[in-house]
Design an enzyme around this catalytic site. Structure first.
Site, PDB file in Angstrom:
ATOM      1  N   ALA A  96      36.142-113.942  86.272  1.00 30.27           N
ATOM      2  CA  ALA A  96      35.303-112.741  86.281  1.00 30.27           C
ATOM      3  C   ALA A  96      33.851-112.923  85.850  1.00 30.27           C
ATOM      4  O   ALA A  96      33.013-112.083  86.194  1.00 30.27           O
ATOM      5  CB  ALA A  96      35.942-111.659  85.403  1.00 30.27           C
ATOM      6  N   PRO A  98      29.940-113.742  85.601  1.00 25.45           N
ATOM      7  CA  PRO A  98      29.381-113.016  84.454  1.00 25.45           C
ATOM      8  C   PRO A  98      29.715-111.523  84.405  1.00 25.45           C
ATOM      9  O   PRO A  98      29.339-110.852  83.459  1.00 25.45           O
ATOM     10  CB  PRO A  98      27.878-113.214  84.624  1.00 25.45           C
ATOM     11  CG  PRO A  98      27.696-113.308  86.107  1.00 25.45           C
ATOM     12  CD  PRO A  98      28.903-114.039  86.622  1.00 25.45           C
ATOM     13  N   ARG A 124      31.099-118.252  78.828  1.00 26.01           N
ATOM     14  CA  ARG A 124      30.964-117.325  79.952  1.00 26.01           C
ATOM     15  C   ARG A 124      31.771-116.053  79.711  1.00 26.01           C
ATOM     16  O   ARG A 124      31.383-114.965  80.147  1.00 26.01           O
ATOM     17  CB  ARG A 124      31.386-118.007  81.255  1.00 26.01           C
ATOM     18  CG  ARG A 124      30.358-119.010  81.751  1.00 26.01           C
ATOM     19  CD  ARG A 124      30.871-119.846  82.917  1.00 26.01           C
ATOM     20  NE  ARG A 124      31.328-119.041  84.029  1.00 26.01           N
ATOM     21  CZ  ARG A 124      30.553-118.489  84.949  1.00 26.01           C
ATOM     22  NH1 ARG A 124      29.230-118.631  84.870  1.00 26.01           N
ATOM     23  NH2 ARG A 124      31.057-117.795  85.948  1.00 26.01           N
ATOM     24  N   CYS A 217      31.383-118.672  97.174  1.00 25.68           N
ATOM     25  CA  CYS A 217      29.968-118.650  97.574  1.00 25.68           C
ATOM     26  C   CYS A 217      29.595-120.016  98.142  1.00 25.68           C
ATOM     27  O   CYS A 217      28.567-120.584  97.799  1.00 25.68           O
ATOM     28  CB  CYS A 217      29.063-118.252  96.407  1.00 25.68           C
ATOM     29  SG  CYS A 217      29.167-119.324  94.967  1.00 25.68           S
TER      30      CYS A 217
END
Length: 442
Positions: A96, A98, A124, A217
């Site tokens: 999850a 940032p 994080r 990504c």
């Protein structure tokens, strides 16, 4: 894979990245758009998503500290949209940090249900928890666990799971040069293996009939069509859902990997030469079976009201609404978890719900998280500092201000958006904005 499109794809890396923010619909809506200080235009695939101009600096505006919006790369808004979260559900954001996708999911849930936001890396996970707090989210539980440990605790528990998997980051090369410097074929293979493992745990945590959203990504087929195809070969009870693609989105490539899954064309790729965003990939997966609820999960019983004297006194003196849920003590800290929350005992939990504040000797001190979760009409006293004035910047720097008349706690707001606490005495507003957050803005 891109064939004749490749020159346009290559040329896109010479162009500037797009910048966007997503409005926190718990706090803002049409009224924000009417008075926004930024130049905004819609992100087509994201409810509440807006591009902003190069002349805008939303991260340095008081609205950012008030959690009015979340600055988020536009393509990164797509996965949470396709997850289609609904109020009252049990939802897991497994990777999850940032927090962009978690806060977007929370928007869809409208404060109802249980949202578990997990991040395996401690630093994080702390950033994730801070962003959950800044956006005023009440029904989120933040954990710092391995997917395996969560799977052992919650088999077939969640209605929906988002796996925004760690990846080689090829889609971020234009936005982040460091991502390109860290790239290697070995890292692609390592990421693909890690994705297989994470997806396997996610599959076991999803209830029959549930939805699993996988996203990356990167452009790498091994991590996109390949990861989905390998997953479906191992878990035949899942299938790819055909969903509507927005303009500029393309389907997955069958020719990208060997033994591609059926309907792999129904997965989605986002390319920077086709739309206003960076490179992303997503697949919507459905688990077969009829939905049902397990009763075997031990729920947190919480604290009896008779043991909440300091909180009840503070609430009676300062709040106009009664907060519902399960009250939990972690040392001196008091939290409010969503109702029917499962027990997280034994798991590394940073935030077991909304942090209400600290029980001190004969008094209760409210938390910053509580301030950000409240609205001005829910408190007995509030004081507003306009966002374009000097006082709100002095407040965010931690200065004491001359404001207020009645003695007691005040919800400090900027243009009506809650941003922190102040405590008034003799016309002086003692600043309770957290020291670790204090900063100078433009």
């Amino acid at each position: 894979m891109l064939l004749e499109e490749y020159p346009a794809f290559e040329e896109s890396f010479c162009k500037k990245s797009f910048h966007a923010l997503r409005i926190n619909q718990k706090k803002a809506g049409e009224e924000f758009l009417k008075r926004t200080p930024f130049s905004l235009s819609c992100v087509p695939w994201a409810d509440g998503g807006y591009y902003y101009g190069e002349e805008d600096f939303p991260g340095k505006h008081p609205y950012h500290e008030a959690g009015v919006y979340y600055i988020q790369e536009p393509s990164a808004m797509a996965p949470a949209e396709y997850l289609e979260a609904k109020p009252g559900e049990r939802i897991l954001d497994l990777c999850a940090a940032p927090g962009g996708k978690s806060t977007q999911i929370a928007d869809k849930m409208q404060g109802k249900g249980v949202l578990v936001c997990n991040e395996i890396h401690p630093a994080r996970a702390k950033i994730l928890s801070e962003n959950i707090e800044r956006m005023g989210i009440c029904n989120a539980i933040v954990t710092n666990e391995t997917p395996k440990r969560l799977m052992e605790a919650f088999p077939e528990y969640f209605d929906r799971i988002l796996v925004d998997a760690p990846c080689s980051g090829e889609g971020m090369f234009r936005k982040n040069e460091a991502a390109g410097e860290e790239w290697s074929l070995e890292n692609v293979a390592l990421c693909a293996a890690r994705q297989d493992e994470i997806l396997g745990y996610a599959a076991r945590m999803l209830r029959p009939g549930g939805r699993l959203l996988y996203s990356t990504c990167t452009f790498a087929p091994e991590e996109n069509e390949g990861s989905v195809s390998r997953f479906l070969a191992r878990f035949p009870e899942f299938q790819i859902c055909k969903v509507k693609k927005e303009d500029g989105m393309t389907g997955g490539y069958r020719r990208a990997v060997l033994d591609a899954a059926e309907q792999i064309e129904d997965t989605i790729r986002l390319f920077p030469h086709k739309l206003g965003g960076e490179g992303h990939y997503l697949a919507v997966l459905q688990k077969e079976g009829k939905p049902y609820r397990f009763s075997k999960y031990r729920e947190e019983r919480g604290i009896l009201k008779k043991d909440l004297k300091e909180w009840l006194r503070f609430s009676h003196e300062n709040l106009k609404k009664e907060l519902d849920g399960t009250f939990l003590n972690f040392g001196e800290q008091l939290y409010l978890s969503p109702g029917e929350v499962p027990s997280f005992r034994g798991l590394k939990t940073l935030r077991p719900g909304l942090h209400l504040g600290t029980n001190k000797k004969n008094r209760f001190e409210p938390s910053h998280a509580l301030a950000l979760a409240l609205e001005p009409d829910e408190v007995c006293r509030s004081f507003d500092f306009p966002s374009d004035g000097s006082q709100i910047r002095q407040y965010l720097e931690g200065q004491t201000l001359m404001a207020g008349n009645e003695k007691g706690w005040y919800l400090i707001t900027t243009d009506g958006y809650s941003i922190g606490w102040g405590k008034c005495s003799d016309g002086r507003m003692k600043n309770h904005y957290p020291k670790g957050l204090r900063k100078k803005l433009q």
